[in-house]
Design an enzyme around this catalytic site. Structure first.
Site: not given
Ligand SMILES: Nc1ncnc2c1ncn2[C@@H]1O[C@H](COP(=O)(O)OP(=O)(O)O)[C@@H](O)[C@H]1O
Ligand SMILES: O=P(O)(O)OC[C@H]1O[C@](O)(COP(=O)(O)O)[C@@H](O)[C@@H]1O
Ligand SMILES: [Mg+2]
Length: 461
Positions: A163, A191, A219, A263-264
């Site tokens: 992350r 992402t 999720d 499920g955030r």
């Molecule tokens: N609004 C955003 N703009 C640019 N990069 C983002 C943004 N939100 C998340 N990221 C980047 O995307 C990657 C994954 O995001 P994350 O929220 O942890 O997981 P997911 O993509 O599964 O929801 C991380 O490297 C994060 O810094």
């Molecule tokens: O402990 P971590 O790796 O941050 O993951 C927990 C979170 O990941 C999740 O699975 C969601 O993750 P993504 O948005 O990356 O798919 C949530 O349900 C949970 O809050």
């Molecule tokens: Mg996410």
């Protein structure tokens, strides 16, 4: 008649892709062992409609709806491609939380590029540990079909993920420095928001690089597409936790089995796990407020269930009830490295509240709460057969789109048909559980749980 959601292409920018002045016939057509049928190739005019449900009661209404039909390019191989396979230099990156099937997507991208399109050895690279891997000390690793052959059998992501670490300038700088001309980004909502920025920056710098996203989120909180890969596997895994909660509750006098599922901000896993289990008495999700005490509350409902059946099972999504949990300091409600809210433990809080309630109102009567938190167990597993199949189709769709010269798009099924969707639309779209829709009504009809609307008032938290 259709409002076609057009896709950007590399040609829009006047790029000579992979040193090709003009498109060339798709190499699949020349495959010595596979002879494509007449319907194999998808025309750029083939579209997938977003909405398939209409009210047919009024002719005027139909006419109006027809004018607004959102349509997307259908995914699949094109008769001509924009990339010379010999010049493809592809990067694959996995980002965000784990999700069953990440390795399968990587495997199928590598094998598909090589075997469908003849991308040569040394043409595909894996970026280590998420976005930050583009600019970290660890160099991208070359991926060959032999390297990834068994990856679909493993949970997690062999490439690694993380992350945070989204440094746009350094990421695009690394893409340029490594000479990547195709970037496959596997990740969730965060992402995809990052991938849109990469796409825009690549355009701004006028780089001949195609960027595509393959939506990953356990999720299921990515919008527009039918569902994200790994979601069904997670729902299947959750059954074991619910079954254990049921056994524990059933075997105790006045027992409650409490299971917290991921499920955030969306309750899809909890909802689907509840619908498929039938052991669940009450399902609590972030999209639906609830309250504990008083008429119509959770505890009153559970008391009646316990008296009737001797036990009860509650499934709670991790993002549910956050507004109800007291917190001493604001710092407890912090965010993770990606900026996602880090939630308070609704399961531990609910367990404590259940015990306190019973002690207050039914002291002396036997009572047990068994709290099961299978959080990582439902996502750190290999994909099941259905998700492996799904991952394969997603990977192939992505390859076909990129080879055709599309960029800034996401592949995914819409009403069962694979489509290419502009990435920005997917990044902006959310996918909450629609509590006004039939699926939530099905949950309520199975559990007969309260609607948590206090008599004489609106929905309360
Ligand atoms: N609004 C955003 N703009 C640019 N990069 C983002 C943004 N939100 C998340 N990221 C980047 O995307 C990657 C994954 O995001 P994350 O929220 O942890 O997981 P997911 O993509 O599964 O929801 C991380 O490297 C994060 O810094
Ligand atoms: O402990 P971590 O790796 O941050 O993951 C927990 C979170 O990941 C999740 O699975 C969601 O993750 P993504 O948005 O990356 O798919 C949530 O349900 C949970 O809050
Ligand atoms: Mg996410």
């Amino acid at each position: 008649m259709f409002a076609l959601h057009e896709l950007p292409t590399l040609a829009d920018e006047g790029h000579v892709v992979g040193a090709l002045p003009n498109p060339i016939p798709n190499p699949i057509a020349l495959h010595s062992l596979y002879h494509p049928t007449a319907t194999f190739f998808i025309a750029p005019t083939d579209v997938v409609l977003r909405d398939v449900l209409f009210d047919a009661s009024s002719a005027r209404g139909q006419r109006r709806q027809r004018l607004q039909l959102a349509a997307y390019h259908r995914a699949g191989p094109r008769r001509e491609v924009a990339f010379d396979p010999v010049r493809v230099r592809a990067a694959i990156v996995t980002c965000g939380g784990l999700c069953p099937g990440m390795n399968t997507v990587v495997r199928e991208l590598v094998v598909g590029l090589s075997e469908l399109y003849g991308v040569r050895g040394g043409g595909v690279f894996g970026v280590r540990n998420g976005y930050r891997g583009f600019y970290s000390e660890e160099e991208p690793v070359p991926l060959e079909p032999e390297t990834v052959e068994q990856w679909h059998k493993a949970g997690g992501t062999v490439l690694g993920t993380s992350r945070g670490g989204f440094d746009l300038g350094r990421i695009v700088g690394a893409i340029e420095r490594h000479g990547f001309n195709q970037v496959y980004v596997i990740g969730g909502d965060g992402t995809m928001r990052g991938a849109v920025k990469i796409f825009e920056e690549v355009r701004r710098r006028r780089l001949p690089v195609a960027i595509t996203g393959i939506p990953k989120t356990v999720d299921n909180d990515v919008g527009i597409i039918d569902r994200s890969f790994g979601f069904h596997t997670a729902v299947e895994e959750a059954q074991q936790a619910i079954a254990a909660g049921h056994v524990e509750a059933e075997s105790a006098g006045n027992g409650v089995g409490l299971v917290k599922l991921m499920g955030r901000s969306t309750g899809h896993i909890a909802l689907h796990a509840t619908l498929s289990s039938r052991d669940v008495d009450c399902c609590l999700i972030p999209e639906e407020n609830f309250y504990l005490r008083g008429a119509g509350g959770l505890f009153e409902f559970l008391y009646h269930r316990i008296k009737k059946n001797g036990h009860a099972v509650v499934v709670v999504a991790e993002g549910a009830g956050q507004g109800l949990i007291p917190t001493d300091t604001d710092s407890q409600r912090c965010a993770d490295e990606s900026g996602n809210p880090a939630f308070l433990d609704v399961g531990a809080w609910l367990k404590a509240e259940l015990k306190a309630w019973w002690e207050e109102e039914h002291a002396g009567e036997l009572f047990t709460v068994k709290y099961i938190d299978p959080t990582y167990m439902i996502r750190a597993v290999p994909a099941n057969a259905e998700d492996n199949l799904y991952c394969t189709l997603l990977a192939h769709s992505a390859i076909h789109g990129v080879m055709a010269g599309y960029t800034g798009f996401v592949s995914g099924p819409i009403n069962g048909n694979y489509a290419y969707i502009p990435m920005a639309e997917v990044a902006e779209g959310k996918n909450p559980v629609d509590t006004k829709d039939h699926k939530w009504a099905w949950v309520r009809s199975i559990t007969n749980q309260p609607d948590f609307i206090r008599a004489g008032a609106g929905a309360m938290s």
